[in-house]
Scaffold this active site. Structure first.
Site, mmCIF file in Angstrom:
data_model
loop_
_atom_site.group_PDB
_atom_site.id
_atom_site.type_symbol
_atom_site.label_atom_id
_atom_site.label_comp_id
_atom_site.label_asym_id
_atom_site.label_seq_id
_atom_site.Cartn_x
_atom_site.Cartn_y
_atom_site.Cartn_z
ATOM 1 C CG ASN A 183 51.096 62.512 36.645
ATOM 2 O OD1 ASN A 183 51.174 62.369 37.860
ATOM 3 N ND2 ASN A 183 52.087 63.047 35.938
ATOM 4 C CG HIS A 240 54.572 59.057 37.480
ATOM 5 N ND1 HIS A 240 55.659 58.773 38.272
ATOM 6 C CD2 HIS A 240 54.914 58.670 36.230
ATOM 7 C CE1 HIS A 240 56.627 58.260 37.529
ATOM 8 N NE2 HIS A 240 56.192 58.167 36.296
ATOM 9 C CD GLU A 255 53.605 55.370 30.467
ATOM 10 O OE1 GLU A 255 54.589 55.382 29.697
ATOM 11 O OE2 GLU A 255 52.974 56.407 30.797
ATOM 12 C CG ASP A 289 50.786 59.371 29.827
ATOM 13 O OD1 ASP A 289 51.635 58.729 29.188
ATOM 14 O OD2 ASP A 289 51.035 60.443 30.425
ATOM 15 C CG ASP A 314 52.254 65.972 39.587
ATOM 16 O OD1 ASP A 314 52.412 65.086 38.738
ATOM 17 O OD2 ASP A 314 51.912 65.736 40.764
#
Length: 615
Positions: A173, A316, A346, A312, A281
């Site tokens: 991410n 997102h 996650e 992780d 990002d």
């Protein structure tokens, strides 16, 4: 992970490992091949996972404590007295403790991110270090604070030789915070949406036209993204002098490959396009990024033969990325003799997280997630906040997962972690008057639920030694080797009078013994690893929860029961009409059924039992 802080080519790249490392990696693969084959053949559902952060586990080589850097903690990141800095744990320490991990009954080690991080980030007075591993700058090598690529190869080899798998914690991410925005020099950059700041205008809808012909990030073709030539649609990104080539591989230094829209609010479009606490990002919609990330992580599989990835901040990242990444990585893994390569992400959220997790496995074609919904339900149950019917509601959602109830058995369950705090903290917070014996019983019960109910159990390092945590995030990242952090050493541990000031790798702690027993029974009982789960009893108040786990070969049942009440419970429980007698695997079990389809079960306060049907 948790938010860090507010933000103050088409050709495959060649990853330079060096001749010595290449030779070592070849030697590891050839030497470990027979063991590796046996380990790799084990299905994901058969694992018991042990999760650790290398920096907080054990210090096997003090020479790498400062990562080869000089100066004070703001340069090296090393300060063993502060919760937010490196403490000295490393891969050599993990290798040294593999036998300890195996003695607990674990079969797989989920190792926190090991790739090279920016040592220190944060505005003046609020700095912290990348000890946790989630601020990556170099995606091709191990962080010098943890050791070398050769050390990681040794870890995988040593683990496989013991029948243990190694799961890497990876990040896609975001990267470390390297990109800045001229419009917010203080680093607090609010999210700027696509509606208010479209890609085709400079700094807002009234700005000058830019990026002509770009059809938006929803058209994921190389031809479309070739029209995205300016990154200054929402903010004007820039790099500090000297940081132009900080990230490795070098393509990661191009601001065009990031969203550059400011800090995520973790809602709406910002959830996948905003900076996670200021971290850069990555624009994972861009096919250049998709190819690049596949190259990066496929290379870790090829070089080291790791057995899986924990991902992780998976939720997102836009779902289309995962639909390309997951099958590509699994194809590489199969080519390397890893037919059961695990990928679990996650996907956190609120108390009703199960529905979101299930949706993610469908829209992103994700193999499995970390089961936050399970964690919430177990915490409420063992802390007495609610009845055990909350667990029934959780499992009723299992049919929504990709693969249905069978797919839900791949979920990684947990009761403690490094971000959200340990189970002991939740129990003590809910029951401040509870004595040590009751807290120990409730924490043990939570782990029993994790091993007896569907899913793949994951034990957070230190839980087996009674670490309670003093909260979440940094407060839940105690050192398992002797700590120098005053806050950690002041914690009142569970089930022992010792403190974290001394190393905790013994096997006599009551939680260690309980978890080892649960792991032994689970590993020896196919129904607990792969069996269908049928809810048999639940309660609207603290009390009984029972399930039958069905053996996947001959269909016999294993009755698993828990009592979340502080008083004993006795009840008739429905069972299969063919079941007439039981043998106790853990706890006290009735020898005979009372009648066809019913058995009388007695459980002590905060007790549990695992009872296997016998012919």
């Amino acid at each position: 992970m948790r938010p860090a802080r507010p933000k103050g080519s088409l050709a495959r790249f060649a990853l330079q490992a060096g001749a010595a490392l290449a030779a070592l990696a070849f030697g590891v693969s050839a030497q470990a091949a027979p063991v590796l084959s046996a380990v790799a053949a084990r299905p994901v559902q058969d694992e018991v996972i042990y999760f650790l952060l290398p920096d907080r586990f054990d210090n096997g080589d003090p020479a790498n404590d400062t990562g080869g850097l000089s100066g004070d903690r703001l340069h090296t990141g090393y300060d063993p007295t502060a919760t937010g800095f490196y403490h000295g744990g490393d891969l050599a320490g993990v290798i040294r403790r593999l036998d300890y991990i195996k003695s607990l009954g674990a079969t797989a080690v989920w190792v926190g991110p090991v790739m090279k991080n920016r040592p220190v980030q944060g505005p003046p007075g609020h700095e912290s270090a990348g000890y946790h591993g989630y601020w990556i700058t170099d995606f091709t090598q191990v962080d010098p604070h943890f050791g070398t690529n050769a050390d990681f190869a040794r870890l995988v080899q040593a683990a496989h030789a013991r029948g243990l798998k190694i799961y890497m914690d990876i990040v896609i991410n975001h990267t470390a915070d390297v990109i800045h925005y001229r419009e917010c020099p203080t680093g607090d950059c609010p999210y700027r949406s696509r509606a208010d700041y479209p890609y085709q205008r400079h700094l807002g809808v009234d700005g000058a036209p830019i990026n002509p012909g770009f059809a938006g990030d929803g058209v994921g073709t190389a031809d479309n993204f070739a029209h995205l030539v300016r990154p200054d649609y929402a903010y004007t990104p820039y790099l500090d002098a000297g940081d132009e080539h900080l990230k490795v591989p070098d393509w990661l230094n191009d601001p065009l490959l990031y969203h550059n829209r400011g800090n995520s609010t973790f809602a709406g479009e910002s959830s996948t396009m905003g900076d996670f606490g200021g971290l850069d990002d990555v624009m994972t919609e861009n096919p250049r990024v998709i190819r690049g990330m596949i190259d990066i992580y496929a290379d870790w599989v090829r070089r080291f033969h790791v057995d899986g990835f924990r991902v992780d901040t998976a939720k997102h990242v836009d779902p289309a990325f995962w639909r390309a990444f997951v099958p590509a990585i699994r194809a590489v893994a199969r080519d390397q003799g890893l037919p059961n390569f695990a990928i679990f992400g996650e996907v956190g959220g609120g108390p009703d997280n199960a529905v979101y997790q299930a949706r993610f496995t469908r829209v992103a074609d994700y193999p499995a997630t970390i089961d936050f919904g399970f964690r919430f339900a177990v915490i409420d149950a063992v802390s007495g906040k609610g009845g055990t019917d909350r667990l029934e509601d959780l499992f009723a959602v299992d049919t929504l997962y990709a693969g249905g109830e069978a797919g839900a058995r791949d979920l990684v369950t947990f009761v403690s972690n490094h971000d959200n705090g340990r189970i002991g903290w939740f129990v003590r917070r809910a029951l401040p008057q509870a004595d040590d014996a009751q807290v120990l019983a409730r924490v043990t019960l939570a782990h029993a639920m994790m091993f007896g109910l569907r899913g793949v159990p994951s034990v957070y390092a230190g839980d087996e030694q009674g670490f309670p945590s003093g909260g979440d995030d940094q407060a839940a990242r105690e050192d398992q080797f002797g700590s120098k952090v005053p806050a950690y050493n002041a914690e009142r541990l569970i089930g022992t009078t010792t403190t974290t000031a001394t190393a905790h790798f013994g096997t006599d702690h009551p939680l260690f013994r309980a978890i080892a027993d649960l792991a032994r029974v689970r590993s020896a009982t196919p129904a607990l690893r792969r069996g269908q789960q049928i809810v048999r009893a639940r309660s609207a108040t603290p009390g009984l929860f029972a399930v039958s786990r069905i053996d996947p070969v001959d269909g016999h049942e294993v009755l698993v029961a828990f009592n979340t009440a502080a008083t004993p419970v006795t009840a008739q429980i429905e069972i299969d009409v063919a079941t007439t007698r039981f043998a106790a695997l853990i706890g006290t079990c009735p020898a005979l059924a009372n009648a066809p389809g019913s058995v009388r079960l007695e459980l002590p306060a905060l007790g549990y039992a695992i009872c296997e049907a016998r012919k």
